[in-house]
Design an enzyme around this catalytic site. Structure first.
Site, mmCIF file in Angstrom:
data_model
loop_
_atom_site.group_PDB
_atom_site.id
_atom_site.type_symbol
_atom_site.label_atom_id
_atom_site.label_comp_id
_atom_site.label_asym_id
_atom_site.label_seq_id
_atom_site.Cartn_x
_atom_site.Cartn_y
_atom_site.Cartn_z
ATOM 1 N N GLN A 63 0.854 -1.206 0.000
ATOM 2 C CA GLN A 63 0.000 0.000 0.000
ATOM 3 C C GLN A 63 0.875 1.236 0.000
ATOM 4 O O GLN A 63 0.377 2.341 -0.114
ATOM 5 C CB GLN A 63 -0.833 0.051 1.281
ATOM 6 N N ASP A 68 6.002 5.002 -1.057
ATOM 7 C CA ASP A 68 7.329 5.577 -0.813
ATOM 8 C C ASP A 68 8.443 5.016 -1.690
ATOM 9 O O ASP A 68 9.585 5.497 -1.637
ATOM 10 C CB ASP A 68 7.698 5.434 0.672
ATOM 11 N N HIS A 98 -1.391 1.444 -4.157
ATOM 12 C CA HIS A 98 -1.801 2.851 -4.069
ATOM 13 C C HIS A 98 -0.868 3.771 -4.838
ATOM 14 O O HIS A 98 -0.804 4.964 -4.573
ATOM 15 C CB HIS A 98 -1.885 3.286 -2.597
ATOM 16 N N CYS A 113 -1.541 9.004 -16.078
ATOM 17 C CA CYS A 113 -2.680 9.490 -16.853
ATOM 18 C C CYS A 113 -3.927 8.782 -16.336
ATOM 19 O O CYS A 113 -3.951 7.552 -16.266
ATOM 20 C CB CYS A 113 -2.467 9.174 -18.334
HETATM 21 P P1 NAD Z 1 -1.750 2.349 9.091
HETATM 22 O O1 NAD Z 1 -1.100 3.623 9.489
HETATM 23 O O2 NAD Z 1 -3.237 2.297 9.086
HETATM 24 O O3 NAD Z 1 -1.232 1.147 10.015
HETATM 25 C C1 NAD Z 1 0.128 0.892 10.247
HETATM 26 C C2 NAD Z 1 0.249 -0.438 10.964
HETATM 27 O O4 NAD Z 1 1.625 -0.766 11.090
HETATM 28 C C3 NAD Z 1 -0.347 -0.423 12.387
HETATM 29 O O5 NAD Z 1 -1.112 -1.610 12.516
HETATM 30 C C4 NAD Z 1 0.894 -0.420 13.311
HETATM 31 O O6 NAD Z 1 0.672 -1.191 14.473
HETATM 32 C C5 NAD Z 1 1.920 -1.114 12.422
HETATM 33 N N1 NAD Z 1 3.321 -0.726 12.651
HETATM 34 C C6 NAD Z 1 3.853 0.521 12.772
HETATM 35 N N2 NAD Z 1 5.202 0.449 12.840
HETATM 36 C C7 NAD Z 1 5.526 -0.864 12.798
HETATM 37 C C8 NAD Z 1 6.759 -1.592 12.807
HETATM 38 N N3 NAD Z 1 7.942 -0.970 12.872
HETATM 39 N N4 NAD Z 1 6.718 -2.939 12.701
HETATM 40 C C9 NAD Z 1 5.529 -3.597 12.627
HETATM 41 N N5 NAD Z 1 4.340 -2.976 12.597
HETATM 42 C C10 NAD Z 1 4.335 -1.622 12.669
HETATM 43 O O7 NAD Z 1 -1.132 1.970 7.681
HETATM 44 P P2 NAD Z 1 -1.741 1.147 6.457
HETATM 45 O O8 NAD Z 1 -2.493 -0.027 6.964
HETATM 46 O O9 NAD Z 1 -0.629 0.929 5.511
HETATM 47 O O10 NAD Z 1 -2.786 2.140 5.817
HETATM 48 C C11 NAD Z 1 -2.445 3.482 5.620
HETATM 49 C C12 NAD Z 1 -2.603 4.001 4.193
HETATM 50 O O11 NAD Z 1 -1.769 5.164 4.086
HETATM 51 C C13 NAD Z 1 -2.118 3.073 3.133
HETATM 52 O O12 NAD Z 1 -3.093 3.095 2.174
HETATM 53 C C14 NAD Z 1 -0.832 3.696 2.574
HETATM 54 O O13 NAD Z 1 -0.960 3.832 1.177
HETATM 55 C C15 NAD Z 1 -0.773 5.102 3.104
HETATM 56 N N6 NAD Z 1 0.519 5.487 3.757
HETATM 57 C C16 NAD Z 1 1.685 5.158 3.157
HETATM 58 C C17 NAD Z 1 2.902 5.499 3.736
HETATM 59 C C18 NAD Z 1 4.162 5.104 3.046
HETATM 60 O O14 NAD Z 1 4.184 5.025 1.822
HETATM 61 N N7 NAD Z 1 5.233 4.787 3.766
HETATM 62 C C19 NAD Z 1 2.926 6.188 4.966
HETATM 63 C C20 NAD Z 1 1.682 6.519 5.561
HETATM 64 C C21 NAD Z 1 0.488 6.152 4.952
HETATM 65 ZN ZN ZN Z 2 -3.133 8.674 -21.418
#
Ligand code: NAD
Ligand code: ZN
Length: 282
Positions: free
Chosen positions: A112, A115, A130, A138
């Site tokens: 998801q 980064d 995502h 596009c």
């Molecule tokens: P979330 O923030 O809803 O949940 C993060 C989960 O990871 C939690 O359950 C937490 O307990 C766990 N966690 C945190 N640090 C940890 C570690 N070091 N080791 C193990 N577990 C750990 O994130 P999600 O479920 O990915 O949903 C959030 C949405 O936001 C996604 O759709 C994503 O695309 C986006 N997002 C992406 C980034 C990124 O690209 N790095 C950052 C923030 C949000």
């Molecule tokens: Zn196009």
């Protein structure tokens, strides 16, 4: 409980080695050890800035109704809330997943995260559910572009925002999928196929509450569900799939019985231990 953790690490390593088609699903949690905050953890972006969550929900609507205004706002704040994304480096968790792929054990990573850290760590079979914050897309034909594909200064100067696709003239936005925006169909279909096909799903650092991504473990668990009791010898259910979570905290997948077991802790610590154990057992 280091002994219990060690036992589960040995168990998942054995499960991985006997699997025929193992895949990993990852979320923001795998990147927190690279200095990128998650959304819903204790220091999550939305926990700290609830107004950012509201703005995120409005972003796609804004793009659809006023793409020029959307681009002007975006260009006015380069980096936005995930501003440290460009300098972030993969951590031992990302590297361990790339290593499991090299060992021939892991077939796909479906993330998801936007980064780009799985790619930087060397994972090849990667589905970015995502999108990717460093790319543009596009909205009509789905073509992706690198950040340098458009001269934004010139487009702004000539009052020619929003950028349009050189192939089909469709509107171009960031590749990152916004709330309310459909998941690009090829990625959605491929991920769904993998959820139906895999025999082991390793779910790392996701709260599994963002749909439709959160359907993938549920689809995997639901297929061929036979309501058989847990086999005391293998400790897993006879559904042809083993679902394992690695997370700092239990999640709805843990509470809802979707996962077979949870290894509680940091992905950056546990995943390298799994690689070590799988290498030893091989
Ligand atoms: P979330 O923030 O809803 O949940 C993060 C989960 O990871 C939690 O359950 C937490 O307990 C766990 N966690 C945190 N640090 C940890 C570690 N070091 N080791 C193990 N577990 C750990 O994130 P999600 O479920 O990915 O949903 C959030 C949405 O936001 C996604 O759709 C994503 O695309 C986006 N997002 C992406 C980034 C990124 O690209 N790095 C950052 C923030 C949000
Ligand atoms: Zn196009």
């Amino acid at each position: 409980m280091p002994d219990e953790r060690q036992r589960l690490i040995a168990r998942v390593s054995g499960d991985l080695l006997t699997s025929g088609h193992a895949i990993a699903l990852t979320g923001a949690g795998i990147s927190t050890e690279s200095g990128i905050p998650d959304f819903r953890g204790p220091s999550g972006i939305w926990t700290q800035h609830p107004e950012a969550e509201k703005a995120a929900y409005r972003s796609y609507e804004k793009f659809v109704s006023d793409p020029k205004g959307w681009w002007q706002a975006r260009l006015a704040q380069p980096g936005g809330i995930l501003r440290n994304l460009g300098t972030a480096q993969p951590n031992p968790g990302h590297i361990a997943l790339a290593e499991l792929e090299k060992m021939g054990i892991l077939k796909w990573v479906i993330t998801q995260n936007i980064d780009g850290l799985h790619e930087k760590a060397g994972t090849r079979n990667l589905l970015e559910y995502h999108g990717n914050a460093f790319k543009l897309r596009c909205v009509d034909c789905g073509a992706r572009f690198g950040p340098g594909a458009f001269d934004f200064e010139k487009l702004q100067r000539d009052d020619r925002l929003p950028p349009t696709c050189p192939g089909c003239r469709g509107l171009v936005k960031s590749d990152t999928v916004s709330f309310g925006e459909p998941i690009p169909s090829t990625v959605a279909a491929r991920s769904y196929e993998e959820a139906l096909k895999c025999d082991l799903m390793l779910i790392c650092g996701t709260s599994a509450v963002v749909y439709p991504f959160a359907e993938l473990p549920r689809v995997a668990r639901g297929r061929g569900y036979t309501r058989q009791p847990i086999d005391r010898r293998t400790e897993s259910r006879a559904t042809g799939i083993i679902i394992v979570e690695i997370n700092a905290e239990p999640t709805p997948l843990t509470h809802g019985g979707i996962s077979d077991y949870l290894i509680q802790g940091k992905t950056g610590e546990i995943l390298p231990l799994i690689v070590e154990e799988a290498t030893r057992l091989r």
